[in-house]
Design an enzyme around this catalytic site. Sequence first.
Site, PDB file in Angstrom:
ATOM      1  N   LYS A   1     -15.623   4.257   5.507  1.00 18.83           N
ATOM      2  CA  LYS A   1     -14.415   3.823   6.459  1.00 18.83           C
ATOM      3  C   LYS A   1     -14.322   4.398   7.603  1.00 18.83           C
ATOM      4  CE  LYS A   1     -10.408   2.682   4.828  1.00 18.83           C
ATOM      5  NZ  LYS A   1      -9.233   2.445   4.429  1.00 18.83           N
TER       6      LYS A   1
ATOM      7  N   GLU B   1     -13.673   5.684   0.015  1.00 17.83           N
ATOM      8  CA  GLU B   1     -14.763   4.647   0.602  1.00 17.83           C
ATOM      9  C   GLU B   1     -15.515   5.321   1.573  1.00 17.83           C
ATOM     10  OE1 GLU B   1     -12.576   0.842   0.918  1.00 17.83           O
ATOM     11  OE2 GLU B   1     -11.204   1.725   0.164  1.00 17.83           O
TER      12      GLU B   1
ATOM     13  N   GLU C   1       0.744  -1.187   0.114  1.00 21.81           N
ATOM     14  CA  GLU C   1      -0.001   0.144   0.177  1.00 21.81           C
ATOM     15  C   GLU C   1       0.917   1.250   0.057  1.00 21.81           C
ATOM     16  OE1 GLU C   1      -2.581   0.380   3.235  1.00 21.81           O
ATOM     17  OE2 GLU C   1      -3.579  -1.954   2.954  1.00 21.81           O
TER      18      GLU C   1
ATOM     19  N   GLU D   1      -9.147   8.881   5.486  1.00 24.50           N
ATOM     20  CA  GLU D   1      -9.202   7.584   5.440  1.00 24.50           C
ATOM     21  C   GLU D   1     -10.449   7.233   4.460  1.00 24.50           C
ATOM     22  OE1 GLU D   1      -7.756   4.990   6.760  1.00 24.50           O
ATOM     23  OE2 GLU D   1      -6.390   6.204   7.221  1.00 24.50           O
TER      24      GLU D   1
END
Length: 401
Positions: free
Chosen positions: A328, A325, A271, A334
């Site tokens: 999250k 997203e 990542e 985030e």
Amino acid sequence: MTSRTFTRLPNLINVLLLLSLVFSGNILQSVTSLGINYGQVGNNLPSPDKVINLLRSLRITKTRIYDTNPQILSAFANSNIEIIVTIENQVLTLLQDPQQALQWVDSHIKPYIPATRITGIMVGNELFTDEDSSLIGYMMPAMINIHKALVQLGLDRYVQVSSPSSLAVLAESYPPSAGSFKPEVSSVMQQLLQFLEATRSPFWINAYPYFAYKDNPDKIPIDYVLFNRNVGMTDPNTKLHYDNMMYAQVDALAFAAAKLGYRNIEVRVAETGWPSKGDAGEVGASPANAATYNRNLMMRQFAGEGTPARRNSRLDVYIFALFNEDMKPGPTSEKNYGIFRPDGSLAYNLGFSTMSTTTANSESVTYSSSATKAVNRATTTLECWTILILAMIQVVISRLF
């Protein structure tokens, strides 16, 4: 001819090679060291078949998911896209039992191979952090049992087993040659490295220069973390020069492994990314910085670069993440690591202008049929990569003069 001219020759040759690739069209097929993480913590994400189209439009043939979602694994059958799956942290206690591990592989992996190209199993994710060290003890028994299950079912030739670590496992990371593991994890890291060497699997790390910059924006140059042109730093012990933080982080892990006797373990990045939005205290989280970081990183992957300590070994990198997203937990950042919004339009300008089917300021979007058509057009793909390739050549040329 001056010595300075001689030092420029390798870079000039690289530029000419890149130009030849551009005009031959081969560059579109050459970026095999770049993948992207496909997170699913959202209530408005597109269906897996549309995700496949999106990946194909980017010529990305590698992705990772954070579970073993059967809908995704079935959809990716015969797509020729490699996929790494993840065993969720909460499942690890179950896998301390070899029989349970065998049952897990038999039900979660075996039904999909070989039609779905499952190439890796990540056993947990960041099992050691500064806040929680309770899970790290479950890692090695689970990894060993999963690998034995793969061997027993004849699947080990398809699938590697590893576990991604954060940089929290390092006691020292600067300069890179000082890289060393924290005492509390050194025994587990020794076992992990021994396992990886025996099974010829890579050591995966999650490397986020963003966090280092956010915590020390006055001390860390923004260009150094964004892969922009900068003076960089030279490791006083090895005399290796680093022009970006991510490569320094990767090499710090490699040096830490070498100090435990494992000099040939391949380090890969599971990542890395940059948020396009953050809370008031999240310095640096912006669309401009996210675009710069990911665009420059992609250009490095086009060039097939290795890190300063391993120049001849191409570094494999998975960008985080494919989508924003919205479900999250945690700070605003985030929820905003995605290159794309859930409708398939770009969250910020990477140079893929024709792929965006909504305006940059749109707050509510759906995955429309026009978006699907846009990401499937070959002309769009060619335009996307041409823009990035030309930008990459411009960067390389700028370093010559």
